[in-house]
Design a protein around this motif. Sequence first.
Motif, PDB file in Angstrom:
ATOM      1  N   PRO A 128       2.736 -42.079 -17.808  1.00  6.99           N
ATOM      2  CA  PRO A 128       2.770 -43.704 -17.685  1.00  6.99           C
ATOM      3  C   PRO A 128       1.769 -44.190 -18.830  1.00  6.99           C
ATOM      4  CG  PRO A 128       1.104 -42.891 -16.472  1.00  6.99           C
ATOM      5  CD  PRO A 128       1.654 -41.489 -16.726  1.00  6.99           C
ATOM      6  N   PHE A 129       1.209 -43.484 -19.780  1.00  6.52           N
ATOM      7  CA  PHE A 129       0.378 -44.175 -20.909  1.00  6.52           C
ATOM      8  C   PHE A 129       1.253 -44.255 -22.164  1.00  6.52           C
ATOM      9  CE2 PHE A 129      -2.395 -42.203 -17.722  1.00  6.52           C
ATOM     10  CZ  PHE A 129      -2.943 -43.276 -17.162  1.00  6.52           C
ATOM     11  N   THR A 130       0.829 -45.369 -22.945  1.00  9.09           N
ATOM     12  CA  THR A 130       1.236 -45.500 -24.358  1.00  9.09           C
ATOM     13  C   THR A 130       0.081 -45.286 -25.276  1.00  9.09           C
ATOM     14  OG1 THR A 130       1.093 -47.747 -23.959  1.00  9.09           O
ATOM     15  CG2 THR A 130       3.379 -46.794 -23.550  1.00  9.09           C
ATOM     16  N   HIS A 131      -1.111 -45.594 -25.060  1.00 12.61           N
ATOM     17  CA  HIS A 131      -2.120 -45.313 -25.853  1.00 12.61           C
ATOM     18  C   HIS A 131      -2.167 -44.142 -26.182  1.00 12.61           C
ATOM     19  CE1 HIS A 131      -6.214 -45.577 -27.594  1.00 12.61           C
ATOM     20  NE2 HIS A 131      -5.782 -46.657 -27.985  1.00 12.61           N
ATOM     21  N   PRO A 132      -2.252 -43.718 -27.527  1.00  8.55           N
ATOM     22  CA  PRO A 132      -2.319 -42.083 -28.196  1.00  8.55           C
ATOM     23  C   PRO A 132      -3.586 -41.305 -27.265  1.00  8.55           C
ATOM     24  CG  PRO A 132      -1.969 -43.770 -29.853  1.00  8.55           C
ATOM     25  CD  PRO A 132      -2.323 -44.465 -28.818  1.00  8.55           C
ATOM     26  N   THR A 133      -4.693 -42.065 -27.257  1.00  5.68           N
ATOM     27  CA  THR A 133      -5.845 -40.934 -26.865  1.00  5.68           C
ATOM     28  C   THR A 133      -5.685 -40.957 -25.342  1.00  5.68           C
ATOM     29  OG1 THR A 133      -7.265 -43.006 -26.855  1.00  5.68           O
ATOM     30  CG2 THR A 133      -7.406 -41.669 -28.541  1.00  5.68           C
ATOM     31  N   THR A 134      -5.415 -41.933 -24.467  1.00  2.61           N
ATOM     32  CA  THR A 134      -5.172 -41.767 -23.294  1.00  2.61           C
ATOM     33  C   THR A 134      -3.813 -40.969 -22.787  1.00  2.61           C
ATOM     34  OG1 THR A 134      -5.907 -44.197 -22.977  1.00  2.61           O
ATOM     35  CG2 THR A 134      -4.907 -43.215 -21.011  1.00  2.61           C
ATOM     36  N   ARG A 135      -2.831 -41.210 -23.709  1.00  2.00           N
ATOM     37  CA  ARG A 135      -1.643 -40.226 -23.345  1.00  2.00           C
ATOM     38  C   ARG A 135      -1.906 -38.787 -23.581  1.00  2.00           C
ATOM     39  NH1 ARG A 135       3.703 -40.604 -22.695  1.00  2.00           N
ATOM     40  NH2 ARG A 135       5.029 -39.173 -23.836  1.00  2.00           N
ATOM     41  N   GLN A 136      -2.746 -38.426 -24.575  1.00  4.59           N
ATOM     42  CA  GLN A 136      -3.358 -37.118 -24.781  1.00  4.59           C
ATOM     43  C   GLN A 136      -4.016 -36.600 -23.531  1.00  4.59           C
ATOM     44  OE1 GLN A 136      -1.975 -35.384 -27.332  1.00  4.59           O
ATOM     45  NE2 GLN A 136      -2.811 -33.645 -26.217  1.00  4.59           N
ATOM     46  N   ALA A 137      -5.012 -37.411 -23.085  1.00  4.78           N
ATOM     47  CA  ALA A 137      -5.973 -36.744 -21.971  1.00  4.78           C
ATOM     48  C   ALA A 137      -4.969 -36.443 -20.805  1.00  4.78           C
ATOM     49  CB  ALA A 137      -6.865 -37.991 -21.561  1.00  4.78           C
ATOM     50  N   TRP A 138      -3.883 -37.421 -20.611  1.00  3.00           N
ATOM     51  CA  TRP A 138      -2.774 -37.170 -19.475  1.00  3.00           C
ATOM     52  C   TRP A 138      -2.194 -35.848 -19.820  1.00  3.00           C
ATOM     53  CZ3 TRP A 138       1.851 -36.485 -18.104  1.00  3.00           C
ATOM     54  CH2 TRP A 138       2.656 -36.522 -16.873  1.00  3.00           C
ATOM     55  N   ILE A 139      -1.753 -35.632 -21.011  1.00  4.37           N
ATOM     56  CA  ILE A 139      -0.887 -34.375 -21.271  1.00  4.37           C
ATOM     57  C   ILE A 139      -1.849 -33.436 -21.041  1.00  4.37           C
ATOM     58  CG2 ILE A 139       0.252 -33.335 -23.152  1.00  4.37           C
ATOM     59  CD1 ILE A 139       1.622 -36.012 -23.877  1.00  4.37           C
ATOM     60  N   ASN A 140      -3.087 -33.164 -21.572  1.00  4.46           N
ATOM     61  CA  ASN A 140      -3.913 -32.127 -21.521  1.00  4.46           C
ATOM     62  C   ASN A 140      -4.127 -31.824 -19.888  1.00  4.46           C
ATOM     63  OD1 ASN A 140      -4.484 -31.979 -24.212  1.00  4.46           O
ATOM     64  ND2 ASN A 140      -6.236 -33.333 -24.127  1.00  4.46           N
ATOM     65  N   GLY A 141      -4.108 -33.002 -19.237  1.00  5.93           N
ATOM     66  CA  GLY A 141      -4.533 -32.752 -17.656  1.00  5.93           C
ATOM     67  C   GLY A 141      -3.270 -31.985 -16.997  1.00  5.93           C
ATOM     68  N   TRP A 142      -2.192 -32.436 -17.457  1.00  2.00           N
ATOM     69  CA  TRP A 142      -0.572 -31.946 -17.122  1.00  2.00           C
ATOM     70  C   TRP A 142      -0.545 -30.532 -17.487  1.00  2.00           C
ATOM     71  CZ3 TRP A 142       3.560 -29.691 -19.624  1.00  2.00           C
ATOM     72  CH2 TRP A 142       4.801 -29.643 -18.990  1.00  2.00           C
ATOM     73  N   ARG A 143      -0.682 -30.061 -18.825  1.00  2.00           N
ATOM     74  CA  ARG A 143      -1.047 -28.592 -19.346  1.00  2.00           C
ATOM     75  C   ARG A 143      -1.625 -27.847 -18.169  1.00  2.00           C
ATOM     76  NH1 ARG A 143      -1.315 -30.406 -25.322  1.00  2.00           N
ATOM     77  NH2 ARG A 143       0.945 -30.536 -25.771  1.00  2.00           N
ATOM     78  N   GLU A 144      -2.874 -28.421 -18.016  1.00  2.00           N
ATOM     79  CA  GLU A 144      -3.879 -27.688 -17.155  1.00  2.00           C
ATOM     80  C   GLU A 144      -3.272 -27.319 -15.829  1.00  2.00           C
ATOM     81  OE1 GLU A 144      -7.508 -25.805 -16.678  1.00  2.00           O
ATOM     82  OE2 GLU A 144      -7.085 -26.855 -18.765  1.00  2.00           O
ATOM     83  N   GLY A 145      -2.604 -28.698 -15.233  1.00  2.00           N
ATOM     84  CA  GLY A 145      -1.993 -28.541 -13.913  1.00  2.00           C
ATOM     85  C   GLY A 145      -0.950 -27.547 -13.737  1.00  2.00           C
ATOM     86  N   ARG A 146      -0.006 -27.576 -14.965  1.00  2.00           N
ATOM     87  CA  ARG A 146       1.222 -26.603 -15.031  1.00  2.00           C
ATOM     88  C   ARG A 146       0.564 -25.428 -15.145  1.00  2.00           C
ATOM     89  NH1 ARG A 146       5.568 -27.256 -12.820  1.00  2.00           N
ATOM     90  NH2 ARG A 146       7.050 -26.389 -14.327  1.00  2.00           N
ATOM     91  N   GLY A 147      -0.563 -24.959 -15.837  1.00  2.00           N
ATOM     92  CA  GLY A 147      -0.988 -23.485 -15.971  1.00  2.00           C
ATOM     93  C   GLY A 147      -1.469 -23.076 -14.414  1.00  2.00           C
ATOM     94  N   ASP A 148      -1.929 -23.885 -13.868  1.00  5.05           N
ATOM     95  CA  ASP A 148      -2.467 -23.548 -12.592  1.00  5.05           C
ATOM     96  C   ASP A 148      -1.347 -23.538 -11.487  1.00  5.05           C
ATOM     97  OD1 ASP A 148      -4.996 -23.617 -13.371  1.00  5.05           O
ATOM     98  OD2 ASP A 148      -5.549 -25.496 -12.505  1.00  5.05           O
ATOM     99  N   ASN A 149      -0.415 -24.453 -11.686  1.00  6.35           N
ATOM    100  CA  ASN A 149       0.864 -24.178 -10.976  1.00  6.35           C
ATOM    101  C   ASN A 149       1.673 -22.958 -11.094  1.00  6.35           C
ATOM    102  OD1 ASN A 149       4.085 -24.474 -10.413  1.00  6.35           O
ATOM    103  ND2 ASN A 149       3.186 -26.162  -9.418  1.00  6.35           N
ATOM    104  N   TRP A 150       1.728 -22.390 -12.242  1.00  7.57           N
ATOM    105  CA  TRP A 150       2.184 -21.221 -12.641  1.00  7.57           C
ATOM    106  C   TRP A 150       1.277 -19.854 -12.173  1.00  7.57           C
ATOM    107  CZ3 TRP A 150       3.304 -22.946 -18.287  1.00  7.57           C
ATOM    108  CH2 TRP A 150       4.117 -23.817 -18.370  1.00  7.57           C
ATOM    109  N   ASP A 151       0.072 -19.927 -12.232  1.00  3.43           N
ATOM    110  CA  ASP A 151      -0.796 -19.150 -11.480  1.00  3.43           C
ATOM    111  C   ASP A 151      -1.062 -19.138  -9.913  1.00  3.43           C
ATOM    112  OD1 ASP A 151      -1.432 -18.321 -14.343  1.00  3.43           O
ATOM    113  OD2 ASP A 151      -3.447 -19.494 -14.214  1.00  3.43           O
ATOM    114  N   GLY A 152      -0.267 -19.925  -9.439  1.00  6.64           N
ATOM    115  CA  GLY A 152       0.009 -19.990  -8.095  1.00  6.64           C
ATOM    116  C   GLY A 152      -1.126 -20.914  -7.445  1.00  6.64           C
ATOM    117  N   LEU A 153      -1.746 -21.553  -7.947  1.00  7.12           N
ATOM    118  CA  LEU A 153      -2.964 -22.379  -7.282  1.00  7.12           C
ATOM    119  C   LEU A 153      -2.232 -23.736  -6.837  1.00  7.12           C
ATOM    120  CD1 LEU A 153      -5.687 -21.977 -10.026  1.00  7.12           C
ATOM    121  CD2 LEU A 153      -5.363 -20.689  -7.892  1.00  7.12           C
ATOM    122  N   THR A 154      -1.634 -23.667  -5.780  1.00  5.58           N
ATOM    123  CA  THR A 154      -1.100 -24.800  -5.281  1.00  5.58           C
ATOM    124  C   THR A 154      -1.495 -24.745  -3.811  1.00  5.58           C
ATOM    125  OG1 THR A 154       0.910 -23.422  -4.368  1.00  5.58           O
ATOM    126  CG2 THR A 154       1.382 -24.536  -6.647  1.00  5.58           C
ATOM    127  N   GLY A 155      -1.329 -26.067  -3.040  1.00  6.67           N
ATOM    128  CA  GLY A 155      -1.881 -26.095  -1.929  1.00  6.67           C
ATOM    129  C   GLY A 155      -3.297 -26.193  -1.950  1.00  6.67           C
TER     130      GLY A 155
END
Length: 71
Positions: free
Chosen positions: A30-57
């Motif tokens: 939802p962010f358009t400001h470059p630094t805030t958007r980058q922080a969101w994407i970094n969090g998304w990447r971390e979350g996706r990695g944890d999702n792939w590693d089975g860290l759900t629930g």
Amino acid sequence: MRRLKRDPMERAFLRGYQHGINGKSRDLCPFTHPTTRQAWINGWREGRGDNWDGLTGTAGIHRLNELHAVG
């Protein structure tokens, strides 16, 4: 007494992490400001990695609490 708001970059990271751990698309950022958007994407990447590693629930919730404590 007023409560201090969390750092906007930390909040963006955590929101991105939540999207990533739930398998949502990066295009939902939802962010358009470059630094805030980058922080969101970094969090998304971390979350996706944890999702792939089975860290759900419950495991994903514990991981999110760890990330929040560090940040």
